[in-house]
Design a protein around this motif. Structure first.
Motif, mmCIF file in Angstrom:
data_model
loop_
_atom_site.group_PDB
_atom_site.id
_atom_site.type_symbol
_atom_site.label_atom_id
_atom_site.label_comp_id
_atom_site.label_asym_id
_atom_site.label_seq_id
_atom_site.Cartn_x
_atom_site.Cartn_y
_atom_site.Cartn_z
ATOM 1 N N MET A 116 0.824 -1.195 0.000
ATOM 2 C CA MET A 116 0.000 0.000 0.000
ATOM 3 C C MET A 116 0.868 1.259 0.000
ATOM 4 S SD MET A 116 -3.045 1.249 -0.181
ATOM 5 C CE MET A 116 -3.957 -0.259 -0.037
ATOM 6 N N VAL A 117 1.957 1.227 0.746
ATOM 7 C CA VAL A 117 2.856 2.387 0.785
ATOM 8 C C VAL A 117 3.455 2.636 -0.594
ATOM 9 C CG1 VAL A 117 4.996 3.300 1.783
ATOM 10 C CG2 VAL A 117 3.340 2.128 3.252
ATOM 11 N N THR A 118 3.839 1.582 -1.267
ATOM 12 C CA THR A 118 4.400 1.721 -2.615
ATOM 13 C C THR A 118 3.365 2.314 -3.569
ATOM 14 O OG1 THR A 118 5.890 -0.134 -2.244
ATOM 15 C CG2 THR A 118 5.452 0.460 -4.539
ATOM 16 N N LEU A 119 2.132 1.851 -3.486
ATOM 17 C CA LEU A 119 1.070 2.403 -4.342
ATOM 18 C C LEU A 119 0.841 3.884 -4.043
ATOM 19 C CD1 LEU A 119 -1.614 -0.431 -4.341
ATOM 20 C CD2 LEU A 119 -0.134 0.262 -6.225
ATOM 21 N N ARG A 146 3.231 15.958 1.538
ATOM 22 C CA ARG A 146 1.946 15.545 0.974
ATOM 23 C C ARG A 146 0.978 15.206 2.098
ATOM 24 N NH1 ARG A 146 2.820 14.873 -4.629
ATOM 25 N NH2 ARG A 146 0.583 15.209 -4.753
ATOM 26 N N ARG A 147 -0.303 15.423 1.835
ATOM 27 C CA ARG A 147 -1.352 15.148 2.821
ATOM 28 C C ARG A 147 -2.103 13.884 2.392
ATOM 29 N NH1 ARG A 147 -2.312 18.680 6.467
ATOM 30 N NH2 ARG A 147 -4.473 18.043 6.746
ATOM 31 N N ILE A 148 -2.138 12.913 3.293
ATOM 32 C CA ILE A 148 -2.798 11.642 3.007
ATOM 33 C C ILE A 148 -3.801 11.352 4.119
ATOM 34 C CG2 ILE A 148 -2.485 9.152 2.685
ATOM 35 C CD1 ILE A 148 0.381 9.803 1.710
ATOM 36 N N THR A 149 -5.008 10.978 3.717
ATOM 37 C CA THR A 149 -6.033 10.578 4.679
ATOM 38 C C THR A 149 -6.178 9.070 4.634
ATOM 39 O OG1 THR A 149 -7.235 12.654 4.463
ATOM 40 C CG2 THR A 149 -8.469 10.770 5.323
ATOM 41 N N VAL A 150 -6.214 8.465 5.814
ATOM 42 C CA VAL A 150 -6.418 7.022 5.942
ATOM 43 C C VAL A 150 -7.763 6.794 6.617
ATOM 44 C CG1 VAL A 150 -5.603 4.901 7.039
ATOM 45 C CG2 VAL A 150 -3.945 6.513 6.052
ATOM 46 N N TRP A 151 -8.644 6.123 5.905
ATOM 47 C CA TRP A 151 -9.914 5.702 6.486
ATOM 48 C C TRP A 151 -9.692 4.334 7.103
ATOM 49 C CZ3 TRP A 151 -14.259 6.736 2.353
ATOM 50 C CH2 TRP A 151 -14.598 8.101 2.379
ATOM 51 N N GLY A 152 -9.757 4.256 8.425
ATOM 52 C CA GLY A 152 -9.615 2.995 9.134
ATOM 53 C C GLY A 152 -8.419 3.001 10.057
ATOM 54 N N ALA A 153 -8.631 2.517 11.283
ATOM 55 C CA ALA A 153 -7.552 2.354 12.254
ATOM 56 C C ALA A 153 -7.647 0.994 12.936
ATOM 57 C CB ALA A 153 -7.583 3.469 13.298
ATOM 58 N N VAL A 162 0.472 1.220 7.836
ATOM 59 C CA VAL A 162 0.621 2.011 6.605
ATOM 60 C C VAL A 162 0.705 3.499 6.951
ATOM 61 C CG1 VAL A 162 -0.580 2.764 4.498
ATOM 62 C CG2 VAL A 162 -0.456 0.329 5.074
ATOM 63 N N ALA A 163 -0.187 3.973 7.803
ATOM 64 C CA ALA A 163 -0.194 5.391 8.186
ATOM 65 C C ALA A 163 1.137 5.791 8.813
ATOM 66 C CB ALA A 163 -1.350 5.669 9.146
ATOM 67 N N GLN A 164 1.656 4.957 9.699
ATOM 68 C CA GLN A 164 2.931 5.247 10.354
ATOM 69 C C GLN A 164 4.068 5.323 9.339
ATOM 70 O OE1 GLN A 164 3.771 6.168 13.396
ATOM 71 N NE2 GLN A 164 5.903 6.248 12.776
ATOM 72 N N ARG A 165 4.106 4.385 8.416
ATOM 73 C CA ARG A 165 5.180 4.372 7.410
ATOM 74 C C ARG A 165 5.089 5.605 6.501
ATOM 75 N NH1 ARG A 165 9.960 4.362 6.337
ATOM 76 N NH2 ARG A 165 10.610 3.507 4.346
ATOM 77 N N LEU A 207 -4.332 12.460 -1.295
ATOM 78 C CA LEU A 207 -4.643 11.052 -1.536
ATOM 79 C C LEU A 207 -5.496 10.528 -0.388
ATOM 80 C CD1 LEU A 207 -4.089 8.378 -3.146
ATOM 81 C CD2 LEU A 207 -2.057 8.100 -1.708
ATOM 82 N N LEU A 208 -6.470 9.696 -0.726
ATOM 83 C CA LEU A 208 -7.306 9.012 0.259
ATOM 84 C C LEU A 208 -7.030 7.521 0.165
ATOM 85 C CD1 LEU A 208 -9.657 8.695 2.278
ATOM 86 C CD2 LEU A 208 -11.220 8.806 0.302
ATOM 87 N N LEU A 209 -6.745 6.910 1.319
ATOM 88 C CA LEU A 209 -6.562 5.463 1.386
ATOM 89 C C LEU A 209 -7.734 4.868 2.161
ATOM 90 C CD1 LEU A 209 -2.768 5.207 2.273
ATOM 91 C CD2 LEU A 209 -3.846 5.154 0.022
ATOM 92 N N HIS A 210 -8.515 4.054 1.505
ATOM 93 C CA HIS A 210 -9.662 3.386 2.127
ATOM 94 C C HIS A 210 -9.174 2.014 2.598
ATOM 95 C CE1 HIS A 210 -13.423 0.892 1.771
ATOM 96 N NE2 HIS A 210 -13.784 1.839 2.620
ATOM 97 N N LEU A 211 -8.907 1.901 3.916
ATOM 98 C CA LEU A 211 -8.268 0.700 4.447
ATOM 99 C C LEU A 211 -9.119 0.012 5.515
ATOM 100 C CD1 LEU A 211 -4.603 2.060 4.753
ATOM 101 C CD2 LEU A 211 -5.707 0.914 2.810
ATOM 102 N N THR A 212 -10.415 0.051 5.357
ATOM 103 C CA THR A 212 -11.319 -0.505 6.345
ATOM 104 C C THR A 212 -12.553 -1.076 5.686
ATOM 105 O OG1 THR A 212 -12.525 -0.019 8.391
ATOM 106 C CG2 THR A 212 -12.487 1.708 6.710
ATOM 107 N N GLU A 213 -13.235 -1.941 6.413
ATOM 108 C CA GLU A 213 -14.499 -2.486 5.916
ATOM 109 C C GLU A 213 -15.694 -1.928 6.674
ATOM 110 O OE1 GLU A 213 -14.256 -6.752 5.718
ATOM 111 O OE2 GLU A 213 -12.438 -6.671 4.520
#
Length: 136
Positions: A1-4, A16-23, A40-43, A84-90
């Protein structure tokens, strides 16, 4: 995910500003043990990005372990100015967010769906570039 994420943002994440949906490691819990989303967020933070995380239940737990990340309760407000938005949750509530409303808040309307639960057609119709993990 980090590579993407790096690929989507041209390689350099500094500033850069990145939002992560899901913890949480799964929906309907505040348990963050072994949470892939937080890893992923930490990296991404370590690589220079400003990372904002949102989750319906796990923000307090995440904040204790990763105080260096930003946290916002509202998933719509969390994308403000994001590149960028990362959707990492269900969590199902994220799938119900209006992508047109989000598109007006972001700096770059690009989402990577790491769970394959977003309505890709609706997001693309709202002007988003969508990449779904595991799909071409």
């Amino acid at each position: 995910m980090v590579t993407l994420a790096r690929e989507q943002l041209g390689g350099d994440l500094a500033g850069r500003r990145i939002t992560v949906w899901g913890a949480a490691f799964k929906p309907d819990t505040d348990d963050i043990r072994d949470s892939p989303a937080l890893a992923v967020a930490q990296r991404l933070h370590e690589l220079g990005a400003t990372v904002t995380v949102t989750d319906p239940k796990a923000l307090d737990s995440a904040r204790k372990v990763h105080p260096e990340l930003d946290y916002v309760e509202d998933p719509i407000a969390a994308v403000e100015g994001a590149d960028l938005l990362l959707h990492l949750t269900e969590w199902p509530e994220f799938g119900r967010v209006d992508p047109e409303q989000l598109a007006r808040r972001v700096a770059g309307a690009t989402v990577i769906d790491g769970r394959g639960t977003l309505d890709v057609d609706a997001w693309r119709s709202a002007g988003w570039a969508v990449r779904v993990l595991g799909r071409a």
